[in-house]
Structures are given as structure tokens and as C-alpha cells.
Design an enzyme around this catalytic site. Structure first.
Site, PDB file in Angstrom:
ATOM      1  N   GLU A 255      27.777  47.198  39.836  1.00 35.55           N
ATOM      2  CA  GLU A 255      28.774  48.256  40.023  1.00 35.55           C
ATOM      3  C   GLU A 255      30.209  47.745  40.112  1.00 35.55           C
ATOM      4  O   GLU A 255      30.938  48.043  41.078  1.00 35.55           O
ATOM      5  CB  GLU A 255      28.422  49.104  41.245  1.00 35.55           C
ATOM      6  CG  GLU A 255      27.071  49.791  41.116  1.00 35.55           C
ATOM      7  CD  GLU A 255      26.763  50.765  42.228  1.00 35.55           C
ATOM      8  OE1 GLU A 255      25.952  51.675  42.009  1.00 35.55           O
ATOM      9  OE2 GLU A 255      27.330  50.609  43.340  1.00 35.55           O
TER      10      GLU A 255
ATOM     11  N   GLU B 273      20.072  52.770  37.900  1.00 39.08           N
ATOM     12  CA  GLU B 273      19.881  53.184  39.290  1.00 39.08           C
ATOM     13  C   GLU B 273      19.928  54.701  39.326  1.00 39.08           C
ATOM     14  O   GLU B 273      20.850  55.304  38.781  1.00 39.08           O
ATOM     15  CB  GLU B 273      20.978  52.641  40.229  1.00 39.08           C
ATOM     16  CG  GLU B 273      20.940  51.165  40.516  1.00 39.08           C
ATOM     17  CD  GLU B 273      21.950  50.785  41.614  1.00 39.08           C
ATOM     18  OE1 GLU B 273      22.307  51.671  42.443  1.00 39.08           O
ATOM     19  OE2 GLU B 273      22.388  49.625  41.643  1.00 39.08           O
TER      20      GLU B 273
END
Length: 410
Positions: A183, A303
Site C-alpha cells: 500500500e 486484499e
């Protein structure tokens, strides 16, 4: 389970917008379990690694994403820049060797954007300790010394010889792909130029050390300045300001496939509602379209999940969310599209409550979710076993078993 025969365990590759293994389609069906290395570092908890792999394998999951980093923290892999704890490295060796036993491939992430397990902030702390004048964690992306720290870690991991298998990581087909960062965000430069420069340098660097494995970035999928028309799909206005730029980022040399995360309960509203499901479908379809139209590569939803701590949460909603993701992927797969798979956040064995962030799925306690995952695995197994590379579901199937997989309720 028996060890996978070496001649049948080959690297995952890409061909156009699809993953392939041995020239046959390979659809990603998996999960996240980030803590495998730190649990494997202690003999008293090492069994949890085998347990989660066994449970995942039993419901047909074939890919796991986990951390190949732990910087300066509890049970640190990297105690200081280029200084490693050999016992923790052996723990990562165990994770890789155990994954192979259960026919599970690994996506290994190489650093965190966040401070959990050290990440970007720890690199900056190391830089300051070395006398660098650093004012922002985002200098991780721009300062040449911090870039060199990261490159040294990449080199150490890729060149690691597994003490259980004697296979160098960069030669091991158990590893599906390298992820540059979990991320990444660079809020100090909303233009995206700083992060883009880092991605361009590091993707090529990884490939220079290891041309065999696939590389992905690890971004969440937010649209940035290069694609203003796509910003309408972002979950909120802040998403355009975090320095990531989905299409531009993935047009970078050395990046093989796209990754996207899905967290409606973090990005839109913590309170559970059907709007989360609507967003999930729209978000996924937009990125599948981008991967087909602009990128020409597979995209995985690396995710996704919903927290049991959210107001209004119940297991039925979690199953509805998972079903939405699976259905959207399958709708693309049936057409030979870029939707190449998904990874649940996150699968846990029993007895790991202290590590649960609210998103943990314990199959033994979740029979409906277990059945849902098993059914999806069965559908993808049919794809993998019956669909040749050129088929893309356009061929005429004659026997009953082949015909049934055409139905919309697959």
C-alpha cells in the site's frame, strides 16, 4: 501432503492479460496471512504456519500473500540496514518450504508503507540515526540513501538460499511474485511523480536481479492526475491526493500485473450497508476494464474484507461481500478478461485472536464462509482443468460436465 514434483512446479508467467503455468491458464484463488514469518520464528508458534496452509489447501486456495519484511521491530528480520537475524530468515525459509508442501504459491511483499513491522517509518528512523536530515517519512521514496537501504534488502531476500530446500528464492517457483511495497502512498506529492519515480527504479531493479519472477507494486488502486475521468470511481476525494495513480503506475517497465485493494468499510463508511457491495462491484469492474483497455495485463484484487468491529457487521454480510468479489472475478474470467483472481484479507487458524484486526476468517468457526470459498475453488478448478489458452470460453463444449460451467450461476 506430498512435496510437489519439481518438474510440475514451474514459474507463474503472464501471457497477455492472463496468468499461465506450463502454458495453461492459472487463476489466482487465495488469501493473506501477513504474520507467517514472525510466528515461524518461534518453535512454539511455528505450527500455526502449517495449520493455516493445511486449512487453506483443504478448501482449494492456492496463493498466499505475506510479508518478507520486518524492520527493526519485534522478531525483526532486518535489525538494521543490511543486518539480518539469521533465525528469522530461517523462519521465512520455513514459510516458503511449507507453502510448497501444500501446493500454495506466495506473493512476498518487501516493505510496508505503514509503521507495522517497521516499514517506511523505520527506514527513515535508520536514516536519521545515520545523520541524514530527513523531515518526512515520504523521503523513503526520494532520498538516495534510503533507496539504497531498500535495494539492499531486496537483494538480500532475492539472493537468499533457503536453508530447508537449498533453492535460491529468485529461482523458486513457489514464489508467485514480488510485491514492491504494501500500500505505498506519498501524500507529500499528490502529483504522483515522486512515487512514480520510485516504482520505475525499483521494478527495474528487482527485474535486474530476478528476471524469472513476476513483479507487482502493491498499490490500493486509487486513480490519480493522469486519469481524471477515472477519479469518479475513487471511494472519496482524498484518494486522489495520496500520490498513487493506478493506470500510470502500472504502465511502468518491469511491472507485470496490477493489484487492487477493496475496503469499503474504511474508505466510504464504517457502518455496514449495501452501498459497500455496490461500490465493490463498480470498483472492480473499473479496474478490470483498465487492465484490459490500457494496461494489457492481469489484475488481482489482492486484499478485500470487512471487519467484525464495524457497526452493523454480521457474517451474512461478510459472505455477501466475498460472493460479490468472487462473482465479479468470474464474470471476467468467463470472457477471458483481465480479472485474474482475488486474495481474502485474511485467513487465520484457531488460537490467533491476539493478532486479529477484525478481518480474520477462521474457517473452523465459519462454516458458511468455508462452503463459499470451497465452491469458488471448485469453479476455478474447472476453469484451470478444462479451459485451454485459446478457448476463453468461446469454444463449443459437448459433454454435460463441460456445458454446466457456462451457466450464469456458476
Amino acid at each position: 501432503m506430498e512435496d510437489v514434483e519439481d518438474d510440475g512446479w514451474q514459474m507463474v508467467e503472464t501471457k497477455g492479460n492472463q496468468f499461465i503455468v506450463n502454458s495453461q491458464p492459472f487463476y489466482v484463488n487465495g488469501f493473506n496471512t501477513y504474520w507467517l514469518m514472525v510466528m515461524a520464528a518461534d518453535q512454539s508458534t511455528r505450527g500455526k504456519v502449517s495449520e493455516v496452509f493445511q486449512q487453506a489447501s483443504s478448501v482449494g486456495l492456492t496463493v498466499c500473500r505475506t510479508w518478507a519484511f520486518n524492520d527493526g521491530q519485534w522478531r525483526a528480520l532486518q535489525k538494521l540496514p543490511s543486518v539480518y537475524d539469521e533465525e528469522v530468515f530461517k523462519a521465512l525459509d520455513f514459510v516458503v518450504s511449507e507453502a510448497k508442501k501444500y501446493k500454495i504459491r506466495l506473493i512476498l511483499s518487501l516493505v510496508n508503507n505503514w509503521d507495522a513491522y517497521g516499514g517506511k517509518p523505520q527506514y527513515v528512523k535508520w536514516g536519521k540515526a545515520a545523520g541524514l536530515n530527513l523531515t518526512s517519512d515520504d523521503e523513503f521514496f526520494s532520498h538516495p540513501t534510503l533507496r539504497s537501504y531498500y535495494k539492499a534488502h531486496v537483494k538480500a531476500v532475492l539472493n537468499r538460499v533457503n536453508t530447508f530446500t537449498n533453492i535460491t528464492y529468485k529461482d523458486d517457483p513457489t514464489i508467485f511474485a514480488w510485491e514492491l511495497m504494501n500500500e505505498p502512498r506519498c501524500t507529500s506529492d499528490p502529483s504522483g511523480d515522486t512515487l512514480q519515480s520510485w516504482i520505475a527504479e525499483m521494478a527495474v531493479y528487482v527485474k535486474s536481479l530476478d528476471a524469472k519472477h513476476l513483479v507487482e507494486i502493491g498499490v490500493e488502486g486509487f486513480y490519480g492526475p493522469s486519469a481524471p475521468a477515472r477519479a469518479q470511481f475513487n471511494p472519496n476525494s482524498y484518494a486522489t491526493q495520496v500520490g498513487t495513480d493506478f493506470i500510470r503506475n502500472h504502465q511502468t517497465l518491469g511491472v507485470d500485473f496490477a493489484s487492487v485493494h477493496i475496503y469499503a468499510d474504511s474508505w466510504i463508511s464504517q457502518t455496514i450497508s449495501d452501498a459497500h457491495l455496490q461500490f465493490t462491484t463498480t470498483w472492480m469492474e473499473a479496474h478490470i476494464e483498465d487492465a484490459e483497455k490500457y494496461l494489457g495485463m492481469p489484475v488481482i484484487f489482492a486484499e478485500f474484507g470487512v471487519s467484525s468491529k464495524d457497526p452493523g457487521y454480521n457474517s451474512s454480510f461478510r459472505d455477501a461481500l466475498i460472493s460479490t468479489v468472487y462473482k465479479t472475478v468470474l464474470n471476467s474470467t468467463k470472457k477471458g478478461g483481465s480479472g485474474a483472481g482475488s486474495l481474502l484479507w485474511q485467513l487465520f487458524p484457531e488460537g490467533m485472536d491476539n493478532m486479529d484486526d477484525g478481518y480474520a476468517i477462521v474457517l473452523a468457526k465459519s462454516p458458511s464462509t468455508l462452503n463459499l470459498i470451497s465452491l469458488h475453488s471448485s469453479k476455478l478448478a474447472i476453469f484451470n482443468s478444462m479451459c485451454s489458452w485459446k478457448c476463453h470460453w468461446g469454444c463449443k463444449k459437448k459433454n454435460a460436465l463441460e456445458t454446466i460451467i457456462y451457466h450464469d450461476d456458476l
